[in-house]
Design an enzyme around this catalytic site. Structure first.
Site, PDB file in Angstrom:
ATOM      1  N   THR A  13      55.613 -57.269  -2.300  1.00 40.90           N
ATOM      2  CA  THR A  13      55.911 -56.912  -0.906  1.00 40.90           C
ATOM      3  C   THR A  13      57.419 -56.774  -0.686  1.00 40.90           C
ATOM      4  O   THR A  13      57.905 -55.748  -0.214  1.00 40.90           O
ATOM      5  CB  THR A  13      55.352 -58.005   0.048  1.00 40.90           C
ATOM      6  OG1 THR A  13      53.975 -58.176  -0.245  1.00 40.90           O
ATOM      7  CG2 THR A  13      55.533 -57.647   1.509  1.00 40.90           C
ATOM      8  N   LYS A 104      62.416 -68.827  -1.442  1.00 43.97           N
ATOM      9  CA  LYS A 104      62.793 -70.107  -0.787  1.00 43.97           C
ATOM     10  C   LYS A 104      62.387 -71.342  -1.575  1.00 43.97           C
ATOM     11  O   LYS A 104      63.085 -72.344  -1.582  1.00 43.97           O
ATOM     12  CB  LYS A 104      62.208 -70.200   0.625  1.00 43.97           C
ATOM     13  CG  LYS A 104      60.717 -70.018   0.718  1.00 43.97           C
ATOM     14  CD  LYS A 104      60.406 -68.852   1.567  1.00 43.97           C
ATOM     15  CE  LYS A 104      58.976 -68.439   1.490  1.00 43.97           C
ATOM     16  NZ  LYS A 104      58.732 -67.210   2.203  1.00 43.97           N
ATOM     17  N   LYS A 204      62.130 -74.032   3.797  1.00 46.25           N
ATOM     18  CA  LYS A 204      63.113 -73.345   4.637  1.00 46.25           C
ATOM     19  C   LYS A 204      63.994 -74.371   5.367  1.00 46.25           C
ATOM     20  O   LYS A 204      65.210 -74.180   5.499  1.00 46.25           O
ATOM     21  CB  LYS A 204      62.392 -72.448   5.647  1.00 46.25           C
ATOM     22  CG  LYS A 204      61.695 -71.277   4.968  1.00 46.25           C
ATOM     23  CD  LYS A 204      60.726 -70.594   5.908  1.00 46.25           C
ATOM     24  CE  LYS A 204      60.051 -69.411   5.261  1.00 46.25           C
ATOM     25  NZ  LYS A 204      58.963 -68.861   6.057  1.00 46.25           N
TER      26      LYS A 204
HETATM   27  N1  NAP Z   1      56.404 -61.644   1.698  1.00 43.72           N
HETATM   28  C1  NAP Z   1      57.323 -61.975   2.591  1.00 43.72           C
HETATM   29  O1  NAP Z   1      57.258 -61.545   3.744  1.00 43.72           O
HETATM   30  C2  NAP Z   1      58.478 -62.852   2.202  1.00 43.72           C
HETATM   31  C3  NAP Z   1      59.454 -63.167   3.165  1.00 43.72           C
HETATM   32  C4  NAP Z   1      60.566 -63.932   2.803  1.00 43.72           C
HETATM   33  C5  NAP Z   1      60.651 -64.404   1.491  1.00 43.72           C
HETATM   34  N2  NAP Z   1      59.650 -64.111   0.587  1.00 43.72           N
HETATM   35  C6  NAP Z   1      59.807 -64.605  -0.794  1.00 43.72           C
HETATM   36  O2  NAP Z   1      60.082 -63.476  -1.618  1.00 43.72           O
HETATM   37  C7  NAP Z   1      59.491 -63.648  -2.905  1.00 43.72           C
HETATM   38  C8  NAP Z   1      58.563 -62.478  -3.169  1.00 43.72           C
HETATM   39  O3  NAP Z   1      57.522 -62.477  -2.212  1.00 43.72           O
HETATM   40  P1  NAP Z   1      56.442 -61.312  -2.178  1.00 43.72           P
HETATM   41  O4  NAP Z   1      55.658 -61.500  -0.945  1.00 43.72           O
HETATM   42  O5  NAP Z   1      57.091 -60.020  -2.436  1.00 43.72           O
HETATM   43  O6  NAP Z   1      55.539 -61.718  -3.447  1.00 43.72           O
HETATM   44  P2  NAP Z   1      54.496 -60.787  -4.192  1.00 43.72           P
HETATM   45  O7  NAP Z   1      54.056 -59.670  -3.343  1.00 43.72           O
HETATM   46  O8  NAP Z   1      53.490 -61.699  -4.787  1.00 43.72           O
HETATM   47  O9  NAP Z   1      55.372 -60.151  -5.388  1.00 43.72           O
HETATM   48  C9  NAP Z   1      55.940 -60.936  -6.382  1.00 43.72           C
HETATM   49  C10 NAP Z   1      56.514 -60.025  -7.474  1.00 43.72           C
HETATM   50  O10 NAP Z   1      57.172 -60.819  -8.422  1.00 43.72           O
HETATM   51  C11 NAP Z   1      56.681 -60.495  -9.729  1.00 43.72           C
HETATM   52  N3  NAP Z   1      56.679 -61.733 -10.498  1.00 43.72           N
HETATM   53  C12 NAP Z   1      56.102 -62.913 -10.170  1.00 43.72           C
HETATM   54  N4  NAP Z   1      56.342 -63.816 -11.130  1.00 43.72           N
HETATM   55  C13 NAP Z   1      57.090 -63.191 -12.068  1.00 43.72           C
HETATM   56  C14 NAP Z   1      57.622 -63.582 -13.326  1.00 43.72           C
HETATM   57  N5  NAP Z   1      57.451 -64.813 -13.822  1.00 43.72           N
HETATM   58  N6  NAP Z   1      58.339 -62.678 -14.038  1.00 43.72           N
HETATM   59  C15 NAP Z   1      58.508 -61.423 -13.573  1.00 43.72           C
HETATM   60  N7  NAP Z   1      58.009 -60.983 -12.401  1.00 43.72           N
HETATM   61  C16 NAP Z   1      57.299 -61.872 -11.677  1.00 43.72           C
HETATM   62  C17 NAP Z   1      55.289 -59.969  -9.525  1.00 43.72           C
HETATM   63  O11 NAP Z   1      54.938 -59.153 -10.613  1.00 43.72           O
HETATM   64  P3  NAP Z   1      53.474 -58.498 -10.711  1.00 43.72           P
HETATM   65  O12 NAP Z   1      53.380 -57.567  -9.546  1.00 43.72           O
HETATM   66  O13 NAP Z   1      53.500 -57.767 -11.993  1.00 43.72           O
HETATM   67  O14 NAP Z   1      52.505 -59.620 -10.657  1.00 43.72           O
HETATM   68  C18 NAP Z   1      55.457 -59.194  -8.217  1.00 43.72           C
HETATM   69  O15 NAP Z   1      55.922 -57.909  -8.462  1.00 43.72           O
HETATM   70  C19 NAP Z   1      58.801 -65.003  -2.872  1.00 43.72           C
HETATM   71  O16 NAP Z   1      59.638 -65.961  -3.445  1.00 43.72           O
HETATM   72  C20 NAP Z   1      58.601 -65.265  -1.385  1.00 43.72           C
HETATM   73  O17 NAP Z   1      58.569 -66.638  -1.084  1.00 43.72           O
HETATM   74  C21 NAP Z   1      58.583 -63.359   0.915  1.00 43.72           C
END
Ligand code: NAP
Length: 413
Positions: A13, A104, A204
């Site tokens: 995302t 976070k 957070k």
């Molecule tokens: N979603 C939000 O609104 C939001 C807001 C603020 C902060 N965050 C933070 O931002 C981060 C990402 O969130 P997200 O919602 O984007 O998560 P997400 O949709 O689950 O995406 C995570 C991404 O990281 C990759 N990944 C996970 N573990 C990995 C590893 N060991 N090595 C390489 N790549 C890896 C995944 O690869 P694959 O796709 O190949 O599995 C995926 O592309 C998190 O730490 C979250 O807490 C999220």
């Protein structure tokens, strides 16, 4: 024109939002920075799941491909979990790259180490996206701290919990039905534990504590409670009295150190957090000179989070991050008397002298004034009672059992 070379860790995302925002804002970068910004490579876990829109950008599942890129200025972390994020960012810093993270959980655990490593290597760390997504809370706190002492911070920091509480109250549905709705809408993960049990808001709050007070409280001493035990019956009862449940992270520096809690509280209409509904996040800051400042907005999501990351990118290009700024500005406060609602079997409850009963809301709810320590002692000793802190002004009609005349007005802090 020179170029800023970026590697993006994660293409979920947040990663996709950052990728698109960087692509669509090239003109802006040239105007503000006089530079182009180019994503050189993207790291994912499962290569087969992804295809990048630009063939010249490297897609890899090996961090070695990232850290060995011939040109690399900034590493943006949008992956999940404490590791390997910490290890990847440490390597990036040692190579002389600036880092920006949205992670976070990782940053609450290792932010301090990363900041001091970055200082040693003369690079910057951006972490605006770790707290309240698109709301510029870190930047605002830093600016305030240059002049103000921050007395207290209250925040609704988890949109999923806020959405569930709003739906339960507005639509009269149970916790599990509201959670299913949050999952249908893509707000809650398949495993919602981090959101509804308070872990996400806790991480957070720990990051906010670093920014405001320059350190974190002892994690073991932070009261951390989610929203899963709140019943529709409780929500409906307190609604009748104009009170809403909100899941609130609170931070304050007292004579005993940094006091932090992450728990459901009751909020009246005079408090800035009362009107924060659905998936919105908000942070209410009490500072000594400016007074109360409240920031409200989208706390998560693809583009709000990408916005925070790209703001960090622009900022670190224009000035070096200032880790722990404000740590010496925080003032000490005496442990305050707070207003609480005791809910449950309160009829024959023996209340110690340290807790003052203000009135009786109904047969199951008492309004009291006490220090947090006294309330904790009481709730540890007595079963069958749930305690909620009350924020904001509250006017209620005293019953015949109340020690006060009717239409009594109090202020919860
Ligand atoms: N979603 C939000 O609104 C939001 C807001 C603020 C902060 N965050 C933070 O931002 C981060 C990402 O969130 P997200 O919602 O984007 O998560 P997400 O949709 O689950 O995406 C995570 C991404 O990281 C990759 N990944 C996970 N573990 C990995 C590893 N060991 N090595 C390489 N790549 C890896 C995944 O690869 P694959 O796709 O190949 O599995 C995926 O592309 C998190 O730490 C979250 O807490 C999220």
């Amino acid at each position: 024109m020179s170029t800023i070379h970026i590697a993006l860790l994660g293409y979920g995302t947040v990663g996709k939002g950052v990728y698109q925002t960087i692509k669509t804002h090239q003109k802006r970068f040239k105007a503000i920075l006089g530079k182009e910004v180019k994503i050189e490579a993207v790291l994912v876990k499962n290569l087969e799941k992804h295809q990048l829109p630009d063939p010249d950008v490297i897609l890899t599942n090996k961090f070695e491909d990232i850290i060995s890129l011939p040109k690399l200025d900034v590493v943006i972390d949008a992956i999940v979990g404490k590791q390997p994020g910490f290890s990847y960012l440490s390597q990036a810093i040692k190579r002389g790259c600036h880092i920006i993270t949205a992670n976070k959980q990782m940053f609450a655990h290792y932010g301090r180490e990363l900041l001091s490593l970055a200082e040693k290597h003369g690079v910057s760390v951006g972490f605006e996206a770790t707290v309240a997504g698109g709301i510029p809370v870190i930047q605002t706190l830093r600016k305030l701290l240059s002049v103000n002492h921050i007395k207290k911070v209250h925040g609704i920091l988890n949109g999923t919990s806020n959405f569930i509480l709003t739906k339960m109250r507005e639509e009269g549905c149970s916790f599990s039905d509201a959670l299913s709705l949050a999952q249908e809408k893509g707000y809650a993960e398949a495993d919602p534990t981090n959101d509804v049990e308070g872990f996400d808001a806790f991480y957070k709050a720990m990051i906010l504590s670093e920014v405001v007070y320059g350190k974190q409280p002892d994690w073991e001493k932070v009261r951390k409670q989610g929203i899963s035990s709140i019943t529709l019956e409780q929500i409906e009862l307190f609604s009748k009295f104009g009170l809403r449940f909100k899941h609130v992270a609170s931070l304050e520096k007292t004579t005993k150190g940094i006091h932090c809690s992450v728990k459901p509280v009751l909020v009246s209409s005079s408090h800035p957090l009362f009107h924060v509904e659905d998936v919105q996040n908000a942070v209410s800051i009490d500072a000594d000179i400016v007074g109360n400042i409240s920031l409200q907005g989208p706390g998560a999501g693809m583009f709000p989070t990408a916005s925070a990351i790209v703001e960090d990118l622009i900022q670190l290009e224009t000035e070096r991050a200032r880790p722990d700024e404000g740590a010496d500005h925080a003032s000490f406060a005496h442990e305050p008397l707070l207003t609480w609602v005791l809910y449950g079997e309160v009829k024959n409850l023996e209340i110690p002298e340290s807790i003052e009963i203000i009135g009786k809301i109904n047969a199951k709810a008492l309004l009291v004034l006490a220090k947090e320590e006294s309330i904790e002692n009481l709730s540890n000793k007595i079963k069958g009672i749930t305690v909620y802190q009350l924020l904001g002004d509250f006017t209620f009609s005293g019953t015949e059992e109340s020690r006060f005349p009717s239409a009594h007005s109090i202020t919860g802090s």
